[in-house]
Motif scaffolding. Structure first.
Motif, PDB file in Angstrom:
ATOM      1  N   VAL A 155       0.877  -1.179   0.000  1.00 21.49           N
ATOM      2  CA  VAL A 155       0.000   0.000   0.000  1.00 21.49           C
ATOM      3  C   VAL A 155       0.907   1.219   0.000  1.00 21.49           C
ATOM      4  O   VAL A 155       1.765   1.345   0.882  1.00 21.49           O
ATOM      5  CB  VAL A 155      -0.904   0.017   1.259  1.00 21.49           C
ATOM      6  CG1 VAL A 155      -1.764   1.278   1.280  1.00 21.49           C
ATOM      7  CG2 VAL A 155      -1.778  -1.234   1.322  1.00 21.49           C
TER       8      VAL A 155
ATOM      9  N   ALA B 299      -7.004   6.837   2.966  1.00 23.36           N
ATOM     10  CA  ALA B 299      -7.233   5.723   2.033  1.00 23.36           C
ATOM     11  C   ALA B 299      -6.300   4.564   2.344  1.00 23.36           C
ATOM     12  O   ALA B 299      -6.729   3.402   2.436  1.00 23.36           O
ATOM     13  CB  ALA B 299      -7.051   6.195   0.591  1.00 23.36           C
ATOM     14  N   GLY B 300      -5.015   4.870   2.517  1.00 22.60           N
ATOM     15  CA  GLY B 300      -4.030   3.819   2.761  1.00 22.60           C
ATOM     16  C   GLY B 300      -4.272   3.110   4.081  1.00 22.60           C
ATOM     17  O   GLY B 300      -4.128   1.881   4.186  1.00 22.60           O
TER      18      GLY B 300
ATOM     19  N   ALA C  69      -7.199   0.782   3.684  1.00 24.32           N
ATOM     20  CA  ALA C  69      -6.827  -0.367   2.847  1.00 24.32           C
ATOM     21  C   ALA C  69      -6.031  -1.362   3.678  1.00 24.32           C
ATOM     22  O   ALA C  69      -6.307  -2.572   3.677  1.00 24.32           O
ATOM     23  CB  ALA C  69      -6.002   0.105   1.640  1.00 24.32           C
TER      24      ALA C  69
ATOM     25  N   CYS D 265      -2.351   4.863  -2.953  1.00 21.96           N
ATOM     26  CA  CYS D 265      -3.212   5.865  -2.277  1.00 21.96           C
ATOM     27  C   CYS D 265      -2.370   7.122  -2.097  1.00 21.96           C
ATOM     28  O   CYS D 265      -2.034   7.509  -0.978  1.00 21.96           O
ATOM     29  CB  CYS D 265      -3.662   5.350  -0.911  1.00 21.96           C
ATOM     30  SG  CYS D 265      -4.432   3.731  -0.929  1.00 21.96           S
TER      31      CYS D 265
ATOM     32  N   GLY E 202     -11.810   0.537  -7.955  1.00 20.49           N
ATOM     33  CA  GLY E 202     -10.431   1.001  -7.884  1.00 20.49           C
ATOM     34  C   GLY E 202      -9.448   0.170  -8.689  1.00 20.49           C
ATOM     35  O   GLY E 202      -8.239   0.422  -8.642  1.00 20.49           O
TER      36      GLY E 202
ATOM     37  N   ALA F 147      -6.759   4.305  -5.160  1.00 23.92           N
ATOM     38  CA  ALA F 147      -7.812   4.716  -4.215  1.00 23.92           C
ATOM     39  C   ALA F 147      -7.526   6.100  -3.664  1.00 23.92           C
ATOM     40  O   ALA F 147      -6.409   6.619  -3.773  1.00 23.92           O
ATOM     41  CB  ALA F 147      -7.886   3.698  -3.069  1.00 23.92           C
ATOM     42  N   GLY F 148      -8.553   6.675  -3.049  1.00 24.52           N
ATOM     43  CA  GLY F 148      -8.408   7.992  -2.415  1.00 24.52           C
ATOM     44  C   GLY F 148      -8.312   9.107  -3.438  1.00 24.52           C
ATOM     45  O   GLY F 148      -8.639   8.945  -4.613  1.00 24.52           O
TER      46      GLY F 148
ATOM     47  N   ALA G 291     -12.141   8.922   0.710  1.00 18.51           N
ATOM     48  CA  ALA G 291     -10.844   8.236   0.607  1.00 18.51           C
ATOM     49  C   ALA G 291     -10.815   7.015   1.521  1.00 18.51           C
ATOM     50  O   ALA G 291     -10.332   5.941   1.134  1.00 18.51           O
ATOM     51  CB  ALA G 291      -9.713   9.201   0.971  1.00 18.51           C
TER      52      ALA G 291
ATOM     53  N   SER H   2     -12.898   4.387  -0.273  1.00 24.93           N
ATOM     54  CA  SER H   2     -12.322   3.848  -1.512  1.00 24.93           C
ATOM     55  C   SER H   2     -11.054   3.047  -1.208  1.00 24.93           C
ATOM     56  O   SER H   2     -10.732   2.108  -1.939  1.00 24.93           O
ATOM     57  CB  SER H   2     -12.053   4.961  -2.525  1.00 24.93           C
ATOM     58  OG  SER H   2     -11.035   5.817  -2.075  1.00 24.93           O
ATOM     59  N   GLY H   3     -10.341   3.398  -0.136  1.00 25.26           N
ATOM     60  CA  GLY H   3      -9.174   2.604   0.262  1.00 25.26           C
ATOM     61  C   GLY H   3      -9.594   1.200   0.665  1.00 25.26           C
ATOM     62  O   GLY H   3      -9.015   0.199   0.232  1.00 25.26           O
TER      63      GLY H   3
END
Ligand SMILES: Cc1cc2nc3c(=O)[nH]c(=O)nc-3n(C[C@H](O)[C@H](O)[C@H](O)COP(=O)(O)OP(=O)(O)OC[C@H]3O[C@@H](n4cnc5c(N)ncnc54)[C@H](O)[C@@H]3O)c2cc1C
Length: 456
Positions: free
Chosen positions: A7, A13-14, A17, A113, A292, A302-303, A314, A317-318
């Motif tokens: 990642v 986002a990160g 994830a 991200c 994504g 993502a993000g 974000a 989406s992450g």
């Protein structure tokens, strides 16, 4: 599931994830060039500082605390590489630099991200010391606990314009004026879309109240004319044309400038992802599906680095990109439909922000000939127009080769958008026909004396 999941980015986002991956029993590697996790919005203060969450993050304090706590709890279940820049991506491999040491890591799945940066437009005099981006002005406040000047003018457009101005006022800094290129009418037109997330609209109105209470002059529909200053002394003032055509000047020693945000897409580019021209935001964006997946197998975006929809989106989406990666690897996952549905609201709200605070393309296209466009290489708008006219350079990379616009340290991240507008206007072609500057490694300058890190 493939063992090696990387990642890039430890922003909202990160973090989400990584949380989804670790929750499924995987051990992702999380890489961030920052010293501490949190990304832009939830940027942590340096160790040893003790400002409260309320003081640092205001209305976002609870979310910031939640993202930080999640990451703290993840630390033993991930491999975290802070202060590590991903400077290149080749098939199945990320290339890293930390200090003066470099190494590469293989991946089977990569979730990028990388967030966003300020979208910028040249204005005469923006090379004077004391000109910052709005984001940079905010970083100074959040991270170093200082203002960029004793008397700062905020100029451009976008939510960050009002947010940073209000944060400066609350911190006790002097904001001499807020100068917005968008108009009240544009704001009104955006209202139906902005009502898709009433809480965010409400927060925006609260920022205006902070500025009004502090009696900060706010002008809308302005046309930036010049940042005044001297090579020795830096910024001394700002001049704009008001909506009624009158000139307005304000003395100051710093200017914070920005026109909303642009996704940081270089890593997606280096990974070989396909891009498309997004008419709504007038920029090139990496292509992704709803979850994504990029056009490159195993690479997910993502993000805000995929498209700017804000921090809450974000986070979602992450998580969604991580679920997509796991599903592609044959793992059973849940929650994809809910996340997709939630994200639609943020997509509508982001469209509202674009209507309320549009990128003033006409302004970018018509900057005077003597204005520097590329500050890294000191190239003016006139020089860029000359290569379009005389060398027939109507495509972004060709114009870069002839003029050096976008060839310097920032790699076109700050001048690329306006440069493309200038080329399009000079060549009388649509912006999409100018294309985009190709991503080049390294994404940021590297030290000359790099040593291979053999321990990794
Ligand atoms: C300067 C700035 C200030 C902002 N302030 C606010 C705010 O106050 N309020 C608000 O609502 N929204 C703000 N925004 C928007 C908000 O930051 C985003 O909506 C949100 O942070 C997006 O989360 P993200 O995880 O996608 O990206 P980010 O939070 O930006 O995180 C991206 C992370 O990726 C890392 N990264 C990027 N490239 C590399 C690389 N090559 N190698 C290693 N690491 C890399 C970065 O260091 C960063 O930590 C701001 C945006 C910017 C650019």
């Amino acid at each position: 599931m493939a063992a090696r999941v990387i990642v890039i980015g430890a922003g909202p986002a990160g973090v989400r994830a990584a949380q989804a991956l670790a929750g499924a029993g995987l051990r992702p590697t999380v890489i961030d060039e920052g010293r501490r996790d949190g990304g832009q919005i939830y940027r942590r203060q340096p160790e040893g500082f003790s400002r409260t969450y309320d003081a640092l993050y205001g209305t976002e304090a609870a979310r910031a605390a939640s993202v930080h706590a999640t990451f703290d709890a993840l630390r033993s279940r991930i491999d975290y590489l802070p202060e590590t820049l991903v400077w290149n991506i080749s098939p199945g491999m990320v290339h890293l630099v930390s200090g003066t040491r470099y190494h590469a890591l293989k991946f089977d799945a990569l979730i990028v991200c990388s967030g966003a940066t300020d979208r910028l437009m040249p204005v005469k005099g923006w090379q004077h010391a004391g000109t910052y981006t709005l984001g940079g002005a905010q970083v100074a406040l959040k991270s170093q606990g200082c203002a960029v000047g004793a008397r700062t003018v905020m100029m451009g457009t976008g939510p960050l314009l009002y947010l940073v101005a209000a944060q400066y006022v609350k911190a006790g800094a002097q904001v001499c004026a807020v100068l917005d290129t968008s108009t009240a009418l544009q704001r009104l037109r955006a209202l139906p879309a902005l009502l898709s997330i009433p809480a965010s609209l409400w927060k925006g109105l609260a920022l205006m109240r902070v500025l009004r209470r502090a009696k900060v002059p706010i002008h809308r529909g302005v046309r930036p004319v010049e940042i005044k200053g001297t090579p020795q002394g830096g910024v001394t003032g700002v001049a704009v044309k008001l909506q009624d055509g009158a000139m307005f000047e304000r003395a100051c020693d710093a200017v914070a400038l920005g026109y909303h945000l642009r996704p940081e897409t270089q890593l997606a580019d280096l990974a070989g992802c396909e891009f498309h021209f997004d008419e709504a935001s007038q920029q090139w964006l990496p292509h992704t599906d709803e979850d994504g997946r990029s056009s490159v197998k195993g690479v997910y975006l993502a993000g805000d680095g995929a498209r700017v929809r804000g921090a809450d989106a974000a986070e979602r989406s992450g998580r969604l990109a991580a679920l997509a990666a796991m599903r592609d690897a044959g793992m059973a996952v849940e929650g994809i439909d809910t996340l997709r549905a939630e994200l639609q609201r943020f997509t509508r709200f982001a469209a509202g922000l674009r209507t309320a605070f549009p990128w003033p393309a006409g302004l970018a296209a018509s900057v005077p000939d003597d204005t520097l466009v590329c500050r890294c290489e000191a190239i003016t708008a006139g020089e860029l127009r000359r290569v379009v006219r005389e060398a027939g350079a109507r495509e972004a990379n060709r114009a870069k080769a002839f003029s050096r616009v976008g060839m310097g340290r920032c790699q076109g991240r700050y001048c690329g958008h306006a440069g493309a507008e200038i080329i399009a206007a000079a060549a009388c072609v649509p912006l999409s026909a100018v294309g985009r500057l190709r991503g080049q490694a390294p994404v940021k300058p590297l030290p000359m004396a790099l040593v291979e890190d053999t321990c990794k």
